[in-house]
Motif scaffolding. Structure first.
Motif, PDB file in Angstrom:
ATOM      1  N   TYR A 305      11.285  10.895 -14.566  1.00 56.11           N
ATOM      2  CA  TYR A 305      10.783  10.030 -13.824  1.00 56.11           C
ATOM      3  C   TYR A 305       9.222   9.118 -15.169  1.00 56.11           C
ATOM      4  O   TYR A 305       8.150   9.992 -15.986  1.00 56.11           O
ATOM      5  CB  TYR A 305       9.919  11.246 -13.596  1.00 56.11           C
ATOM      6  CG  TYR A 305       8.748  11.191 -12.907  1.00 56.11           C
ATOM      7  CD1 TYR A 305       8.751  10.085 -11.796  1.00 56.11           C
ATOM      8  CD2 TYR A 305       7.723  12.138 -12.994  1.00 56.11           C
ATOM      9  CE1 TYR A 305       7.466  10.459 -10.567  1.00 56.11           C
ATOM     10  CE2 TYR A 305       6.730  11.804 -12.176  1.00 56.11           C
ATOM     11  CZ  TYR A 305       6.299  11.123 -11.597  1.00 56.11           C
ATOM     12  OH  TYR A 305       5.183  11.256 -10.658  1.00 56.11           O
ATOM     13  N   ARG A 306       8.874   8.206 -15.269  1.00 55.95           N
ATOM     14  CA  ARG A 306       7.749   7.818 -15.445  1.00 55.95           C
ATOM     15  C   ARG A 306       6.580   7.558 -14.482  1.00 55.95           C
ATOM     16  O   ARG A 306       5.167   7.614 -15.384  1.00 55.95           O
ATOM     17  CB  ARG A 306       8.566   6.042 -16.293  1.00 55.95           C
ATOM     18  CG  ARG A 306       9.458   5.372 -16.449  1.00 55.95           C
ATOM     19  CD  ARG A 306       9.111   6.923 -18.213  1.00 55.95           C
ATOM     20  NE  ARG A 306      10.338   6.627 -19.013  1.00 55.95           N
ATOM     21  CZ  ARG A 306      10.797   6.875 -19.742  1.00 55.95           C
ATOM     22  NH1 ARG A 306       9.551   7.424 -20.656  1.00 55.95           N
ATOM     23  NH2 ARG A 306      11.669   6.386 -20.609  1.00 55.95           N
ATOM     24  N   GLY A 307       6.446   8.497 -13.795  1.00 57.94           N
ATOM     25  CA  GLY A 307       5.026   9.032 -13.525  1.00 57.94           C
ATOM     26  C   GLY A 307       4.451   9.790 -13.805  1.00 57.94           C
ATOM     27  O   GLY A 307       4.622   9.777 -14.465  1.00 57.94           O
ATOM     28  N   LYS A 308       3.248   9.853 -13.123  1.00 54.01           N
ATOM     29  CA  LYS A 308       1.761  11.041 -13.339  1.00 54.01           C
ATOM     30  C   LYS A 308       2.008  12.546 -13.114  1.00 54.01           C
ATOM     31  O   LYS A 308       1.794  13.723 -13.102  1.00 54.01           O
ATOM     32  CB  LYS A 308       0.820  10.667 -13.517  1.00 54.01           C
ATOM     33  CG  LYS A 308       0.851   8.826 -14.730  1.00 54.01           C
ATOM     34  CD  LYS A 308      -0.894   9.039 -14.863  1.00 54.01           C
ATOM     35  CE  LYS A 308      -1.386   8.323 -15.869  1.00 54.01           C
ATOM     36  NZ  LYS A 308      -2.410   7.150 -15.641  1.00 54.01           N
ATOM     37  N   ASN A 309       2.364  12.128 -11.598  1.00 57.38           N
ATOM     38  CA  ASN A 309       2.431  13.339 -10.498  1.00 57.38           C
ATOM     39  C   ASN A 309       2.838  13.573  -9.183  1.00 57.38           C
ATOM     40  O   ASN A 309       2.994  12.392  -8.480  1.00 57.38           O
ATOM     41  CB  ASN A 309       0.976  13.673 -10.134  1.00 57.38           C
ATOM     42  CG  ASN A 309       1.062  15.333  -9.492  1.00 57.38           C
ATOM     43  OD1 ASN A 309       1.716  15.106  -8.446  1.00 57.38           O
ATOM     44  ND2 ASN A 309       0.075  15.909 -10.129  1.00 57.38           N
ATOM     45  N   GLN A 310       4.424  13.784  -9.293  1.00 55.47           N
ATOM     46  CA  GLN A 310       5.323  13.536  -8.064  1.00 55.47           C
ATOM     47  C   GLN A 310       5.079  13.815  -7.026  1.00 55.47           C
ATOM     48  O   GLN A 310       5.399  12.784  -5.998  1.00 55.47           O
ATOM     49  CB  GLN A 310       6.741  14.779  -8.629  1.00 55.47           C
ATOM     50  CG  GLN A 310       7.539  13.838  -9.443  1.00 55.47           C
ATOM     51  CD  GLN A 310       8.310  14.540  -9.087  1.00 55.47           C
ATOM     52  OE1 GLN A 310       9.071  16.039  -9.113  1.00 55.47           O
ATOM     53  NE2 GLN A 310       9.750  14.342 -10.203  1.00 55.47           N
ATOM     54  N   LEU A 311       3.624  14.817  -6.528  1.00 50.28           N
ATOM     55  CA  LEU A 311       3.577  14.983  -5.127  1.00 50.28           C
ATOM     56  C   LEU A 311       2.372  13.352  -4.766  1.00 50.28           C
ATOM     57  O   LEU A 311       2.405  13.349  -3.683  1.00 50.28           O
ATOM     58  CB  LEU A 311       2.235  16.160  -5.136  1.00 50.28           C
ATOM     59  CG  LEU A 311       1.827  16.751  -3.718  1.00 50.28           C
ATOM     60  CD1 LEU A 311       2.313  16.176  -2.544  1.00 50.28           C
ATOM     61  CD2 LEU A 311       0.882  17.698  -3.723  1.00 50.28           C
ATOM     62  N   ASP A 312       1.527  13.406  -6.125  1.00 46.37           N
ATOM     63  CA  ASP A 312       0.780  11.700  -5.242  1.00 46.37           C
ATOM     64  C   ASP A 312       1.509  10.818  -4.933  1.00 46.37           C
ATOM     65  O   ASP A 312       1.765   9.868  -4.435  1.00 46.37           O
ATOM     66  CB  ASP A 312      -0.146  11.234  -6.491  1.00 46.37           C
ATOM     67  CG  ASP A 312      -1.017  12.817  -7.213  1.00 46.37           C
ATOM     68  OD1 ASP A 312      -1.352  13.861  -5.790  1.00 46.37           O
ATOM     69  OD2 ASP A 312      -1.630  12.877  -8.596  1.00 46.37           O
ATOM     70  N   ASP A 313       3.118  10.639  -5.753  1.00 41.96           N
ATOM     71  CA  ASP A 313       3.591   9.324  -5.214  1.00 41.96           C
ATOM     72  C   ASP A 313       4.256   9.605  -4.379  1.00 41.96           C
ATOM     73  O   ASP A 313       3.896   8.560  -3.592  1.00 41.96           O
ATOM     74  CB  ASP A 313       4.712   9.407  -6.377  1.00 41.96           C
ATOM     75  CG  ASP A 313       4.360   9.131  -8.293  1.00 41.96           C
ATOM     76  OD1 ASP A 313       3.361   8.070  -8.242  1.00 41.96           O
ATOM     77  OD2 ASP A 313       4.783   8.797  -8.851  1.00 41.96           O
ATOM     78  N   LEU A 314       4.172  11.111  -3.716  1.00 42.14           N
ATOM     79  CA  LEU A 314       5.336  11.164  -2.514  1.00 42.14           C
ATOM     80  C   LEU A 314       4.304  10.894  -1.528  1.00 42.14           C
ATOM     81  O   LEU A 314       4.705  10.249  -0.587  1.00 42.14           O
ATOM     82  CB  LEU A 314       6.019  12.914  -1.969  1.00 42.14           C
ATOM     83  CG  LEU A 314       6.915  13.478  -2.946  1.00 42.14           C
ATOM     84  CD1 LEU A 314       7.319  14.251  -3.264  1.00 42.14           C
ATOM     85  CD2 LEU A 314       7.903  12.017  -2.699  1.00 42.14           C
ATOM     86  N   LEU A 315       2.491  11.510  -1.255  1.00 45.94           N
ATOM     87  CA  LEU A 315       2.368  10.984  -0.883  1.00 45.94           C
ATOM     88  C   LEU A 315       1.450   9.585  -0.222  1.00 45.94           C
ATOM     89  O   LEU A 315       1.271   8.990   1.129  1.00 45.94           O
ATOM     90  CB  LEU A 315       0.569  11.311  -0.942  1.00 45.94           C
ATOM     91  CG  LEU A 315       0.252  13.028  -0.998  1.00 45.94           C
ATOM     92  CD1 LEU A 315      -0.785  13.458  -1.580  1.00 45.94           C
ATOM     93  CD2 LEU A 315       0.475  13.358   0.275  1.00 45.94           C
ATOM     94  N   GLY A 316       2.231   8.409  -1.336  1.00 45.40           N
ATOM     95  CA  GLY A 316       2.269   7.260  -1.273  1.00 45.40           C
ATOM     96  C   GLY A 316       2.863   6.704  -1.034  1.00 45.40           C
ATOM     97  O   GLY A 316       2.780   5.134  -0.405  1.00 45.40           O
ATOM     98  N   LEU A 317       4.191   7.222  -0.009  1.00 48.71           N
ATOM     99  CA  LEU A 317       5.665   6.520   0.173  1.00 48.71           C
ATOM    100  C   LEU A 317       6.349   6.755   1.697  1.00 48.71           C
ATOM    101  O   LEU A 317       6.598   6.766   1.979  1.00 48.71           O
ATOM    102  CB  LEU A 317       6.438   7.064  -0.488  1.00 48.71           C
ATOM    103  CG  LEU A 317       6.657   6.579  -2.323  1.00 48.71           C
ATOM    104  CD1 LEU A 317       7.693   6.867  -3.071  1.00 48.71           C
ATOM    105  CD2 LEU A 317       7.008   5.318  -1.996  1.00 48.71           C
TER     106      LEU A 317
END
Length: 582
Positions: A305-317
């Motif tokens: 996982y190359r992101g910084k925060n999975q919850l932030d990524d989910l909120l963007g999707l």
């Protein structure tokens, strides 16, 4: 109260003709009148071999007119639904019609829900076609419903024990405990309406990032609530793009089983990393994402996982992200949410009226004093005196791991080819012994928990056997595998599971000094909980003590009917034994 009446028919035109003959004008006995003139519940199933096992496609229903309803299924439903066509074409399809002189519309709807709860947990049921829920509150005579259901199921069990296994067996399965068909409490129903309203409003907009946060301690009913809402939305008419995510291997197994039976879709259940990587790559937005055990989401990058925060990524999707969050169940530093970030998340949810806290504790069947004693042990790190014996909950402290093992095995009373008499009971421990997913220890042996001359395999070391009992699934979670009675599990294998009796080994990292429980990270083997975390301000900080306390929280709250403890530290063991003054 009189017993239920069950008649079995062939599910085809000949069976319908037989029903028609029974419902024709003329003399009827009392049983026939109850079956064909009163409300009834019914089960339709096919019957075929899948490799070496019986496999069934099943429909559960209720009706005020069994002949008319069966005629509709045979003649009309096949034109619009593939599942009904499959049932009609099956060579050995059967229909069980169940009646009782006290049946009314509310009771048959209630029993329909209960049937779906149990049948969705049966391993031999490949697919359950009726997925609606019609929860009933109070009706006359609602107090009889459970006794009538028990009688009905036991009679069905005698007719076909593969399709209708023993009720106690099903009640102990993880898939049963996570089923969407459980009757919700008033607190859960209120939360459900609040969440559905939020989803409905969010779907009208093109924006992403609406957050719904559901909190509550272990056993508060968070998973059942989420499963129920997810099932309702995935089977709704809106045809939503919807996913259920969980970052825990054992829970993924459970949800995948439910998904297959209820037709949620091939990729409805995923791990967060898989979902994020696939959808970010395709820039594909979705409507709703549910995240169970959201405290296990990663808050920093990993190799996969190359992101910084999975919850932030989910909120963007997703337009709506619904998370089940319990900060007291975070287990390693990659999941740490900084206090300020957590406060912002809660504030974000509260400002939009989407912060829900479930207060009821539904896992541990214990008196208030017992639960407070356990909570003081975890939260305050204090051992208080418990003077009153709990008649419902068995709390004991043992002098050796031998005694702990002996008593857990007594409670388990396991017969691999038969059943669990007392349900699933297991030994679990703090992560104080080395373990790696692959390989062996320095002696070339499986990873083990070793205390003096006592030792047991540690975490998924024993090879699983195939079952002779056709009503038990092969692909069960760790706690459900019969062989694991000979193992010791960790938080990573047992988190999210219920145990009837939990035998907890509190390892050498947890001590009692100067009147308080303390944590010794030098004795702890979970490296993921020990290394320092780089915070957003660039400073490094250790969260080891907090994570070790969370681990103790997960372990000590697993038992439904009892908690058995052995503490390696002499002082802790002595003070725990002294605390139980009854």
């Amino acid at each position: 109260m009189k017993d239920v009446i069950i008649k079995e028919f062939e599910y085809n035109q000949a069976g319908l003709d037989e029903l028609k003959e029974k419902t024709a004008n003329g003399e009827k006995n009392l049983e026939e009148s109850i079956l064909f003139e009163y409300p009834t519940v019914y089960i339709i199933n096919d019957d075929k071999k899948d490799k070496y096992r019986q496999k069934y496609n099943v429909y559960v229903g209720e009706t005020n007119n069994i002949y008319q309803r069966t005629s509709q299924h045979l003649k009309d439903d096949i034109k619009s639904r593939e599942d009904w066509e499959l049932l009609l074409k099956a060579q050995q399809a059967k229909m069980y019609v169940v009646g009782h002189e006290h049946f009314n519309k509310s009771m048959t709807l209630d029993l329909e829900d209960k049937l779906m709860l149990y049948m969705s947990s049966v391993e031999s049921v490949k697919a359950l076609y009726n997925r609606r829920t019609n929860q009933q509150k109070y009706y006359y005579p609602h107090e009889e419903a459970q006794d009538i259901f028990n009688s009905m199921w036991n009679k069905l069990n005698k007719k076909n024990s593969i399709l209708f296994p023993d009720m106690a067996l099903l009640q102990n399965l993880a898939i049963f405990k996570a089923s969407p068909f459980h009757k919700l409490t008033e607190e859960q129903l209120f939360a459900k309406e609040q969440i559905l309203t939020t989803v409905k409003e969010a779907l009208k907009k093109e924006e992403t990032g609406q957050l719904v946060m559901v909190s509550g301690e272990a056993g508060a009913g968070k998973t059942v609530l989420m499963s129920n809402i997810f099932n309702e939305l995935v089977n709704g008419k809106e045809n939503l793009k919807i996913h259920l995510l969980v970052n825990h291997d054992e829970q993924v197994k459970v949800y995948e089983q439910i998904s297959k039976k209820l037709g949620w879709g091939e990729k409805a259940v995923l791990k967060p990393t898989t979902f994020i990587n696939n959808h970010q790559k395709q820039n594909a937005k979705v409507d709703v994402v549910f995240v169970d055990e959201a405290h296990l989401l990663w808050t920093q990058g990993k190799q996969s996982y190359r992101g910084k925060n999975q919850l932030d990524d989910l909120l963007g999707l997703a337009k709506v992200v619904i998370i089940i969050f319990d900060k007291n169940q975070v287990l390693n530093t990659t999941q740490i949410v900084e206090e300020k970030k957590l406060e912002l998340l809660e504030q974000k949810a509260k400002e939009s009226g989407n912060f829900i806290h479930l207060k009821n504790q539904m896992r541990m069947d214990a008196e208030k004093e017992t639960i407070e004693w356990i909570r003081n042990l975890i939260d305050e790190q204090k051992v208080t005196i418990l003077r009153k014996k709990d008649e419902k909950y068995d709390l004991q402290v043992f002098d050796s791991p031998y005694e702990l093992e002996e008593n857990i095995k007594k409670k388990n009373k396991l017969d691999v080819d038969s059943d669990y008499e007392n349900g699933i009971s297991r030994m679990i421990a703090t992560y104080d012994w080395e373990y790696k997913a692959k390989g062996t220890d320095e002696d070339g042996k499986p990873w083990r928990v070793k205390i003096g001359d006592w030792e047991k395999p540690w975490n998924n070391q024993i090879k699983r056997k195939k079952r002779k009992n056709k009503s038990i699934a092969y692909d069960m979670s760790w706690a459900e595998q019969p062989e694991t009675i000979e193992e010791v599990g960790s938080t990573y294998t047992v988190q999210g599971s219920d145990l009837n009796y939990a035998g907890v080994i509190i390892g050498p990292s947890v001590k009692y000094r100067d009147g308080k429980i303390v944590f010794d990270k030098e004795k702890h083997a979970n490296k993921a909980a020990l290394y320092n975390r780089t915070l957003s301000n660039g400073k490094k900080q250790s969260f080891a003590e907090e994570l070790m306390r969370n681990e103790l929280n997960v372990l000590l709250t697993r038992g439904v009917h009892g908690l058995y403890i052995y503490a390696v530290d002499d002082e802790l063991r002595k003070v725990l034994k002294k605390a139980l003054q009854y």
